[in-house]
Design a protein around this motif. Sequence first.
Motif, PDB file in Angstrom:
ATOM      1  N   ARG A  94     -14.675  -2.318  -3.000  1.00 22.41           N
ATOM      2  CA  ARG A  94     -14.066  -1.400  -4.197  1.00 22.41           C
ATOM      3  C   ARG A  94     -14.571  -1.717  -5.457  1.00 22.41           C
ATOM      4  O   ARG A  94     -14.291  -0.927  -6.425  1.00 22.41           O
ATOM      5  CB  ARG A  94     -12.684  -2.042  -4.397  1.00 22.41           C
ATOM      6  CG  ARG A  94     -11.801  -2.186  -3.168  1.00 22.41           C
ATOM      7  CD  ARG A  94     -10.145  -1.680  -3.062  1.00 22.41           C
ATOM      8  NE  ARG A  94      -9.756  -2.540  -4.528  1.00 22.41           N
ATOM      9  CZ  ARG A  94      -8.800  -3.369  -4.506  1.00 22.41           C
ATOM     10  NH1 ARG A  94      -8.009  -3.497  -3.319  1.00 22.41           N
ATOM     11  NH2 ARG A  94      -8.316  -3.528  -5.566  1.00 22.41           N
TER      12      ARG A  94
ATOM     13  N   ASP B  29     -12.757   3.167  -5.665  1.00 20.89           N
ATOM     14  CA  ASP B  29     -11.454   2.713  -6.141  1.00 20.89           C
ATOM     15  C   ASP B  29     -11.074   3.262  -7.540  1.00 20.89           C
ATOM     16  O   ASP B  29     -11.353   2.751  -8.432  1.00 20.89           O
ATOM     17  CB  ASP B  29     -11.301   1.072  -6.216  1.00 20.89           C
ATOM     18  CG  ASP B  29     -10.009   0.607  -6.629  1.00 20.89           C
ATOM     19  OD1 ASP B  29      -8.964   1.273  -6.503  1.00 20.89           O
ATOM     20  OD2 ASP B  29     -10.009  -0.523  -7.069  1.00 20.89           O
TER      21      ASP B  29
ATOM     22  N   ARG C 105      -1.052   0.136  -3.708  1.00 21.86           N
ATOM     23  CA  ARG C 105      -2.459  -0.844  -3.744  1.00 21.86           C
ATOM     24  C   ARG C 105      -2.145  -1.958  -2.810  1.00 21.86           C
ATOM     25  O   ARG C 105      -0.837  -2.259  -2.767  1.00 21.86           O
ATOM     26  CB  ARG C 105      -2.650  -1.455  -5.189  1.00 21.86           C
ATOM     27  CG  ARG C 105      -4.027  -2.014  -5.313  1.00 21.86           C
ATOM     28  CD  ARG C 105      -4.126  -2.441  -6.838  1.00 21.86           C
ATOM     29  NE  ARG C 105      -4.646  -1.418  -7.712  1.00 21.86           N
ATOM     30  CZ  ARG C 105      -5.935  -0.902  -7.620  1.00 21.86           C
ATOM     31  NH1 ARG C 105      -6.958  -1.785  -7.253  1.00 21.86           N
ATOM     32  NH2 ARG C 105      -6.364  -0.095  -8.406  1.00 21.86           N
ATOM     33  N   TYR C 106      -2.831  -2.319  -1.844  1.00 16.64           N
ATOM     34  CA  TYR C 106      -2.366  -3.495  -1.053  1.00 16.64           C
ATOM     35  C   TYR C 106      -2.344  -4.756  -1.374  1.00 16.64           C
ATOM     36  O   TYR C 106      -1.976  -5.607  -0.848  1.00 16.64           O
ATOM     37  CB  TYR C 106      -3.336  -3.092   0.395  1.00 16.64           C
ATOM     38  CG  TYR C 106      -4.670  -3.148   0.193  1.00 16.64           C
ATOM     39  CD1 TYR C 106      -5.404  -4.538  -0.193  1.00 16.64           C
ATOM     40  CD2 TYR C 106      -5.236  -1.923   0.374  1.00 16.64           C
ATOM     41  CE1 TYR C 106      -6.776  -4.310  -0.082  1.00 16.64           C
ATOM     42  CE2 TYR C 106      -6.803  -1.976   0.190  1.00 16.64           C
ATOM     43  CZ  TYR C 106      -7.730  -3.231  -0.041  1.00 16.64           C
ATOM     44  OH  TYR C 106      -8.772  -3.088  -0.319  1.00 16.64           O
TER      45      TYR C 106
ATOM     46  N   ASN D 231       0.757  -1.194  -0.013  1.00 14.72           N
ATOM     47  CA  ASN D 231      -0.034   0.118   0.052  1.00 14.72           C
ATOM     48  C   ASN D 231       0.875   1.320  -0.055  1.00 14.72           C
ATOM     49  O   ASN D 231       0.534   2.263  -0.734  1.00 14.72           O
ATOM     50  CB  ASN D 231      -0.749  -0.139   1.193  1.00 14.72           C
ATOM     51  CG  ASN D 231      -1.938   1.081   1.237  1.00 14.72           C
ATOM     52  OD1 ASN D 231      -2.431   1.440   0.065  1.00 14.72           O
ATOM     53  ND2 ASN D 231      -2.312   1.575   2.276  1.00 14.72           N
TER      54      ASN D 231
ATOM     55  N   PHE E  60      -2.223  -7.164  -5.123  1.00 17.17           N
ATOM     56  CA  PHE E  60      -1.747  -7.200  -6.649  1.00 17.17           C
ATOM     57  C   PHE E  60      -2.098  -8.397  -7.301  1.00 17.17           C
ATOM     58  O   PHE E  60      -2.120  -8.379  -8.367  1.00 17.17           O
ATOM     59  CB  PHE E  60      -0.376  -6.664  -6.687  1.00 17.17           C
ATOM     60  CG  PHE E  60      -0.324  -5.319  -6.964  1.00 17.17           C
ATOM     61  CD1 PHE E  60      -0.299  -4.768  -8.278  1.00 17.17           C
ATOM     62  CD2 PHE E  60       0.122  -4.412  -5.902  1.00 17.17           C
ATOM     63  CE1 PHE E  60      -0.128  -3.435  -8.608  1.00 17.17           C
ATOM     64  CE2 PHE E  60       0.316  -3.182  -6.179  1.00 17.17           C
ATOM     65  CZ  PHE E  60       0.089  -2.599  -7.500  1.00 17.17           C
TER      66      PHE E  60
ATOM     67  N   ASP F 217      -8.435   4.906  -2.472  1.00 13.90           N
ATOM     68  CA  ASP F 217      -9.116   3.574  -2.383  1.00 13.90           C
ATOM     69  C   ASP F 217      -9.953   3.732  -0.865  1.00 13.90           C
ATOM     70  O   ASP F 217      -9.327   3.860   0.087  1.00 13.90           O
ATOM     71  CB  ASP F 217      -8.252   2.477  -2.162  1.00 13.90           C
ATOM     72  CG  ASP F 217      -8.674   1.331  -2.076  1.00 13.90           C
ATOM     73  OD1 ASP F 217      -9.802   1.149  -1.606  1.00 13.90           O
ATOM     74  OD2 ASP F 217      -7.922   0.467  -2.401  1.00 13.90           O
TER      75      ASP F 217
ATOM     76  N   HIS G 136      -4.094   7.549  -6.450  1.00 13.46           N
ATOM     77  CA  HIS G 136      -4.845   6.589  -6.066  1.00 13.46           C
ATOM     78  C   HIS G 136      -5.821   6.791  -4.844  1.00 13.46           C
ATOM     79  O   HIS G 136      -5.438   7.367  -3.780  1.00 13.46           O
ATOM     80  CB  HIS G 136      -4.228   5.101  -5.616  1.00 13.46           C
ATOM     81  CG  HIS G 136      -5.017   4.010  -5.591  1.00 13.46           C
ATOM     82  ND1 HIS G 136      -4.571   2.739  -4.701  1.00 13.46           N
ATOM     83  CD2 HIS G 136      -6.131   3.643  -6.052  1.00 13.46           C
ATOM     84  CE1 HIS G 136      -5.653   1.926  -4.864  1.00 13.46           C
ATOM     85  NE2 HIS G 136      -6.606   2.278  -5.437  1.00 13.46           N
TER      86      HIS G 136
ATOM     87  N   THR H 176      -8.317   5.295  -9.642  1.00 10.17           N
ATOM     88  CA  THR H 176      -6.812   5.599  -9.932  1.00 10.17           C
ATOM     89  C   THR H 176      -6.462   6.323 -11.385  1.00 10.17           C
ATOM     90  O   THR H 176      -7.353   6.524 -12.259  1.00 10.17           O
ATOM     91  CB  THR H 176      -5.900   4.420 -10.450  1.00 10.17           C
ATOM     92  OG1 THR H 176      -6.708   3.589 -11.123  1.00 10.17           O
ATOM     93  CG2 THR H 176      -5.388   3.535  -9.146  1.00 10.17           C
TER      94      THR H 176
END
Lengths: 425, 434
Positions: B159, B165, A358-359, A353, A361, B366, B364, B167
Amino acid sequence: MIGHENLLPASSWLLLLAFAGYFAATLLYVSGYIGTRLSHGVRFTRNVMWADGAIWLGVAAHAAAILARWQGAGHWPTSNMYEFVGFLAFSSMLAFGVLNRIYRLPGLGALVAPVGVFLLAYSYVFPPKVQPLVPALKSYWLPLHVSMAALGEGFFAVAFGAALLYLLRVRGLELSAQRAEGAGPAGGAAGARSVHLRREDAWERVWGPRAMEALFYLILVMVGFTLLALTLRYSGFQWVFDTATYHLPPLIGPFGDAVGSKGSFLGLPMPLLEAPYWMRAKHVNSLLYSLAVGGLLYGLIRRFFTRGPIGDYLSLRVHGNPEVMDEVSYRAVAIGYPVFTLGGLIFAMLWANEAWGRYWFWDPKETWAFIAWLTYTAYLHLRISHGWEGRKSAWLAVLGFGVILFTLIGVNLLIVGLHSYAGGD
Amino acid sequence: MLILLIAVASIAGSLIEQETLYQDWRPPKLYYPDRYGAFWGNLFLRLGLTHTYSSVWYATLILLVVVSLIICSFHRLVPLHRALTRPQVWKLAPFIRRQEVSHEVEGNLEEAATLLRKRGYKVVRDRECLYADKGRLSRYGPYIIHIGLLIVAFAGFSRALPGWDETRDVWIADGQTVKVPETEFALTNHKFTLEFHPNGAPAHFATDASLLKNGEEVARTSIEVNHPLRYDGWRFYQTSWREEPGTARLKVMAAPPLEQHLLTLELDLRQPEAVYPIGDRFELHVLSYYHDFVVDPATGEPGNASFEIRNPVLLGDFYDRQTGQVIGKIALAVFAKEPPVYQGPFYLAVDTVEPRLFTALKLHKDRSIPYMFTGLSVVMTGMMITFFVFHWQVWVREENGVLVYGARAYKNRFGLRQEFRRLLGIPDGEGNVS
């Protein structure tokens, strides 16, 4: 005071000392465990005590080696395969040391100390040079995530050792019972018929020994690979292709290099076959040799040393209370599981993260860590709410460690992903 | 069973290159048949194995786990809670002797109760029997883990909600300001720094960046890998960089036989100006410019082959302001080795080409992150409670001045045995305590 420039050589020497410690512990555990029994408690009685000492000596030296390399290299030493596999050896021995202090299970050391020896030897397959960090690895999460995950995996290694010990012990009990029952083949058959077998026991009796032999073969393949890689690294043999340098005669050449383009070796054209373009030809080539060397080792040991199935030979020499072995294996999983969840998954997510935005993938490494986690989750559920104790549970612990090894080593060598900077060549 | 199914599905997903991870410019429909052969490639595409983890069936598997978690947890939690809070105290001696650990000593129930209380047990008595336990919390641990996992699963699914979510990727050259599409933000790259290790691997890269909201600067910081900028629920990550030919320094030369260097122009290879003055009198008019020049074989028209600056070509006129006449022409291929084609008194020669660095920043937002990590903390708390707190239950029955102890460990049998050795002062190897 050691100068800064001496830290890296000092680390290498300490590592060698750790290796010696683990190796000595292996010999002492094996001789202490089996020798004491064979001599009816007369000889080798203090060996296990010495072995415990040797393990702690090894762990201490290894810890010092890690700290020295940390200071010498300027970053926490878990950034490439050489450092990581070495660290895994350390964490396995540390986990063993901890559980051994609680349970004092004789025999466990005889199986787990060699794991440390093997892992440390395996780490030398990779180039030991200090490599500077790429920006993605420059984070306090590097020590946290990798060391914590490795510690969890160390406990899984001990769980594997204890499970294997349990499987051998139970098989040994069964074999002794069989031998005591029937003196001749006719008696044996009658004896077997007279025993009421539950279905899973019958299944276990047929497939258990085979699975055990397959397991020993796989272990020997890994040992064979390590021996081969270590010998060839320093032998200077090489076949240079545009895309890769082989240190073994190329049975399978990279895509695009014609059969026989590198002359011949022992009268055979090299490469013997051309790989399809999607294959990591070099690794598949090494894999073929490892399978062959593993087979050779297995055959030699079986023919000349154990004179029969390796599992049966060992199982008759294992003694001790199988229930405790089962309990130790379970306990090791029960400790390793939360540690692995925290280090291998949660810290990984926090870091991802922070670094990648992003935590999660679904990168192959992450996915396999998740698969390993699922395997141990299944282990715990089956054990706690479905009453899987003993053999089934033990096989699952063996499988789980197989998944862990694949996550750590197989994924780097065979699948490309975000963690590929951690892969050695 | 479900767990193993998910494991198998995940394995499939890790062995087949996923759409989000492959490095190829082709769209999946073209890429996969080529990568795995027509049959397998199309099969994978049809089964959704090329985006396993966002496929309908994978989500279905996870949903099934969620549903079974909810049902099983509540199904078991209620009876468990009842059993723990209202235990059966009165037991017959055979039951007690059958426990994992059992032992008999002389004494009375009162002493036993005191002893157990001192060791931290909760004690309940009923006639000649006693029940004690400690670490009861441990039994709730699994349910705490499951609740945490439910939060994690919902955070993961959330998400998919619109706006949860998002980007954006932006590429910004040094000194440029770029508006981020569909947001009120713009980003300025004051300076992008890039350092390499001696072995050629990147050592450090960072962007000295300003964040502008509706035209006003709201933050200025150095954005680095592992050190994103946070603002108003958005995070700004340093992801990558790109180098391309930036400005060409062109020498304006007087044509032979003079061969004299008159002055130097700076030509932006992405977007050149329309007119470059040459002294007070002359001008270079850029008639057409292509950053990757190619002649379309079908139409014979010039155009660009790609977005990259690979083969910049400039066609221009030299113009005399005093006379208002075109006095010369030039066709210059900046990277070509051949001399330019020209007529008239001037020509252009390439001096140097300065590279231009672009920083890649990723925005991003989220909204699931706080929920995700809350869920994970709950999971971790549950795990600590489950695996490091042990629930031990003890029954004691007094029969003719003899106390029959029986105990059961929900986890860590070995620890319970040791506890009993200490508790009752039993030497090693005695009683059913080993």
